[in-house]
Design an enzyme around this catalytic site. Sequence first.
Site, PDB file in Angstrom:
ATOM      1  CE  LYS A 138       6.289   1.816  15.924  1.00 45.92           C
ATOM      2  NZ  LYS A 138       5.880   2.819  16.921  1.00 45.92           N
ATOM      3  CG  ASN A 156       0.799   2.954  17.065  1.00 46.04           C
ATOM      4  OD1 ASN A 156       0.119   3.717  16.385  1.00 46.04           O
ATOM      5  ND2 ASN A 156       2.098   2.818  16.896  1.00 46.04           N
ATOM      6  CG  ASP A 174      42.096  11.700  -0.599  1.00 50.45           C
ATOM      7  OD1 ASP A 174      43.116  10.997  -0.674  1.00 50.45           O
ATOM      8  OD2 ASP A 174      42.001  12.835  -1.121  1.00 50.45           O
ATOM      9  CG  ASN A 209      40.662  15.238  -4.147  1.00 49.93           C
ATOM     10  OD1 ASN A 209      41.111  15.188  -3.005  1.00 49.93           O
ATOM     11  ND2 ASN A 209      41.317  14.767  -5.191  1.00 49.93           N
ATOM     12  CB  ALA A 237      44.740  16.494   9.463  1.00 50.09           C
ATOM     13  N   GLY A 238      42.694  16.777   6.779  1.00 52.12           N
ATOM     14  CA  GLY A 238      42.183  17.808   5.864  1.00 52.12           C
ATOM     15  C   GLY A 238      40.672  17.956   5.949  1.00 52.12           C
ATOM     16  CE1 TYR A 281       2.297   1.968  11.400  1.00 45.35           C
ATOM     17  CE2 TYR A 281       0.578   2.280  13.044  1.00 45.35           C
ATOM     18  CZ  TYR A 281       1.916   2.291  12.686  1.00 45.35           C
ATOM     19  OH  TYR A 281       2.871   2.615  13.622  1.00 45.35           O
ATOM     20  NE  ARG A 299      40.207  19.516  -3.774  1.00 51.23           N
ATOM     21  CZ  ARG A 299      41.360  18.882  -4.044  1.00 51.23           C
ATOM     22  NH1 ARG A 299      41.704  18.643  -5.297  1.00 51.23           N
ATOM     23  NH2 ARG A 299      42.165  18.483  -3.072  1.00 51.23           N
TER      24      ARG A 299
END
Length: 488
Positions: free
Chosen positions: A371, A406, A123, A248, A27-28, A386, A32
């Site tokens: 891609k 494209n 943690d 932390n 819950a914290g 490309y 830091r």
Amino acid sequence: MTDQQSDHRAPEQHRTDARLAVVILAAGQGTRMKSATPKLLHELAGVPIISHVLATARELDAAHVLTVVRHERDRIVEVVSAELPDSIVVDQDDVPGTGRAVELAVAALPQDFDGEVLVVNGDVPLLNAATLANLVEAHRESAAAATILSTVLDDAAGYGRVIRTEDGRLDRIVEHKDASDDERRVSEINAGVYLFGVAALRDKLAGISTDNAQGEKYLTDMIGLLRAAGSEVGALSVKPSWLVEGINDRAQLSEAAARLNALIVRGWQLAGVTVQDPATTWIDLKAKLAEDVTVLPGTQIRGATVIERGATIGPDTTLVDCEVGAGAIVKRADATLAVVGAGASVGPFAYLRPGTNLGADGKIGTFVETKNATIGAGSKVPHLSYVGDATVGEGSNIGAATIFANYDGVNKHSTTVGSHVRTGSHNVFVAPVRIGDGAYTGGGTVVRKDVPAGALAINVAPQRNLQGWVAENRPGTDAAKAAEESGE
Ligand code: UD1
Ligand code: MG
């Protein structure tokens, strides 16, 4: 932690432990960290801190698992539901502190539950199930109302200190901010992992005050309260201490990440992977590597990447959620959500974006970006190109410096290149366009119309040579002299 980490965890238990409840404190805020991202969602080995703890908790097969949330609760709950769907989510109210978190969790347990409650700070990601199983066992063998995990640290700053009586018995825990100078010199710390008999929690938690440096209900006050009531409490010291170090701040995060990475790399080395330089190799927890894979320095294998037998990755390569086939070579490349077929070769200096699918024995060479491109078996894009939104058949060769254009400024379109095609250097394929099987294109062609199978496409203007142009227009230059001396 799963797979590679199982060697430092307890073997899987398949019988539910009816007397055990696990409470995970999440819950914290984690102030830091100084971050917009909640502390427990920062990642190590590609997995959020909290997921490591949830995965460990799952191995205990407890009858009840409760996770206490508050700060950014929806983002945390999303991860909890994915990792541990059976966990009950407990919302902490505006009373701060680990004591309050556990108080609310205990209230959410069935009234008739009379077993033990294992409390774990969210943690502590390197904690393993074997250590937790030892704690449960040690507690059950003792008559203690509570047993905690402790460890000894060179630098205990920030942690709660374990204060013992003169005869060495656990007496109380004092938080760093509330500790005297003498107490701060104590190097034994509270690891933030506790086992309580539920009756002790029901009895004492409500009585914890917020009268301390942080104005919080400290869970750690339970120890002093139980001792004052004449109950036994115990501490089990953990070695090595990194197993229970909390995160932390970001310095602790990188230290824990490096520690975990070293374990993962070593695990793969023992499983038959050559890792030349563990210090510069980062492998995420979910990645899988086959025997005889070689990983060269400066390489990150991230996400759920899978690398098949005999492939060589690196140097200086980042793979995110990729699949690399057997015997493939991926050198100085950056790839995300890409598939590289068996025996294929990628790089050096290649950028494979999502949707790249290179067939067996294919090649994506130097200074090539791809891609959403399927490049068939044995097809090659060797240099300076490309390839976006494209399908290339088998055995084709794309000439150097080719652009698959494209994007028309508004929409993306795709290009299809058939099998056994040979395209010239410095082509532009203006999508949507199709080049048929076995076709050729000349150097410098801008392909705007479909090319039928077997055709040669050329659309550059015929070359004209203007004789004597240099002597006339650039007299006296080195070029003019060289031309004159050549005698042509
Ligand atoms: C805590 C312990 C400290 C111990 C250290 C070990 C207390 C009071 N102190 O300190 O003795 O040495 O862990 O790492 O418990 N949380 C909540 N609700 C809250 C506050 C925190 O659920 O109101 C959760 C956090 O999300 C975190 C865990 O509890 O997962 C511990 O909180 P944190 O602030 O990190 O406590 P520490 O100062 O590390
Ligand atoms: Mg902490």
